[in-house]
Design a protein around this motif. Sequence first.
Motif, PDB file in Angstrom:
ATOM      1  N   UNK A  80       0.848  -1.188   0.000  1.00 61.24           N
ATOM      2  CA  UNK A  80       0.000   0.000   0.000  1.00 61.24           C
ATOM      3  C   UNK A  80       0.884   1.238   0.000  1.00 61.24           C
ATOM      4  N   UNK A  81       0.616   2.132  -0.918  1.00 59.15           N
ATOM      5  CA  UNK A  81       1.359   3.389  -0.993  1.00 59.15           C
ATOM      6  C   UNK A  81       0.379   4.541  -0.854  1.00 59.15           C
ATOM      7  N   UNK A  82       0.774   5.544  -0.136  1.00 59.75           N
ATOM      8  CA  UNK A  82      -0.092   6.708   0.006  1.00 59.75           C
ATOM      9  C   UNK A  82       0.594   7.785   0.818  1.00 59.75           C
ATOM     10  N   UNK A  83      -0.061   8.898   0.926  1.00 56.16           N
ATOM     11  CA  UNK A  83       0.451   9.998   1.731  1.00 56.16           C
ATOM     12  C   UNK A  83       1.814  10.467   1.274  1.00 56.16           C
TER      13      UNK A  83
ATOM     14  N   UNK B 101       5.956  12.859  -7.425  1.00 52.71           N
ATOM     15  CA  UNK B 101       5.188  11.620  -7.402  1.00 52.71           C
ATOM     16  C   UNK B 101       5.707  10.636  -8.443  1.00 52.71           C
ATOM     17  N   UNK B 102       5.956  11.125  -9.648  1.00 53.51           N
ATOM     18  CA  UNK B 102       6.462  10.266 -10.710  1.00 53.51           C
ATOM     19  C   UNK B 102       7.800   9.645 -10.324  1.00 53.51           C
ATOM     20  N   UNK B 103       8.697  10.450  -9.807  1.00 54.25           N
ATOM     21  CA  UNK B 103      10.021   9.958  -9.408  1.00 54.25           C
ATOM     22  C   UNK B 103       9.913   8.915  -8.302  1.00 54.25           C
ATOM     23  N   UNK B 104       9.102   9.194  -7.294  1.00 55.28           N
ATOM     24  CA  UNK B 104       8.979   8.272  -6.169  1.00 55.28           C
ATOM     25  C   UNK B 104       8.302   6.964  -6.571  1.00 55.28           C
ATOM     26  N   UNK B 105       7.281   7.043  -7.416  1.00 54.53           N
ATOM     27  CA  UNK B 105       6.593   5.828  -7.852  1.00 54.53           C
ATOM     28  C   UNK B 105       7.504   4.977  -8.734  1.00 54.53           C
ATOM     29  N   UNK B 106       8.262   5.601  -9.619  1.00 56.60           N
ATOM     30  CA  UNK B 106       9.188   4.842 -10.464  1.00 56.60           C
ATOM     31  C   UNK B 106      10.244   4.147  -9.619  1.00 56.60           C
TER      32      UNK B 106
ATOM     33  N   UNK C 259       8.594   1.287  -7.726  1.00 57.94           N
ATOM     34  CA  UNK C 259       8.266   0.182  -8.630  1.00 57.94           C
ATOM     35  C   UNK C 259       9.487  -0.685  -8.903  1.00 57.94           C
ATOM     36  N   UNK C 260      10.649  -0.064  -9.036  1.00 58.42           N
ATOM     37  CA  UNK C 260      11.869  -0.836  -9.270  1.00 58.42           C
ATOM     38  C   UNK C 260      12.141  -1.787  -8.116  1.00 58.42           C
ATOM     39  N   UNK C 261      11.946  -1.309  -6.899  1.00 55.89           N
ATOM     40  CA  UNK C 261      12.169  -2.150  -5.719  1.00 55.89           C
ATOM     41  C   UNK C 261      11.142  -3.274  -5.643  1.00 55.89           C
ATOM     42  N   UNK C 262       9.910  -2.978  -6.019  1.00 54.81           N
ATOM     43  CA  UNK C 262       8.856  -4.009  -6.004  1.00 54.81           C
ATOM     44  C   UNK C 262       9.178  -5.096  -7.022  1.00 54.81           C
TER      45      UNK C 262
END
Length: 44
Positions: A14-17, A27-32, A35-38
């Motif tokens: 779960x990602x949020x906040x 947001x784009x940088x953090x999600x990318x 995602x790499x770690x996932x």
Amino acid sequence: MAYEKGNGKTVVIALGGNALGNTPAEQLELVQNTAKHIVDMIEE
């Protein structure tokens, strides 16, 4: 199409906040990055 659980392990993420940043660029940088770690975790 209904979700069908396979025989493998299940992980819920779960990602949020603050994890999603404050600006669209942040947001784009953090999600990318997340995602790499996932993907790495799933590959292992």
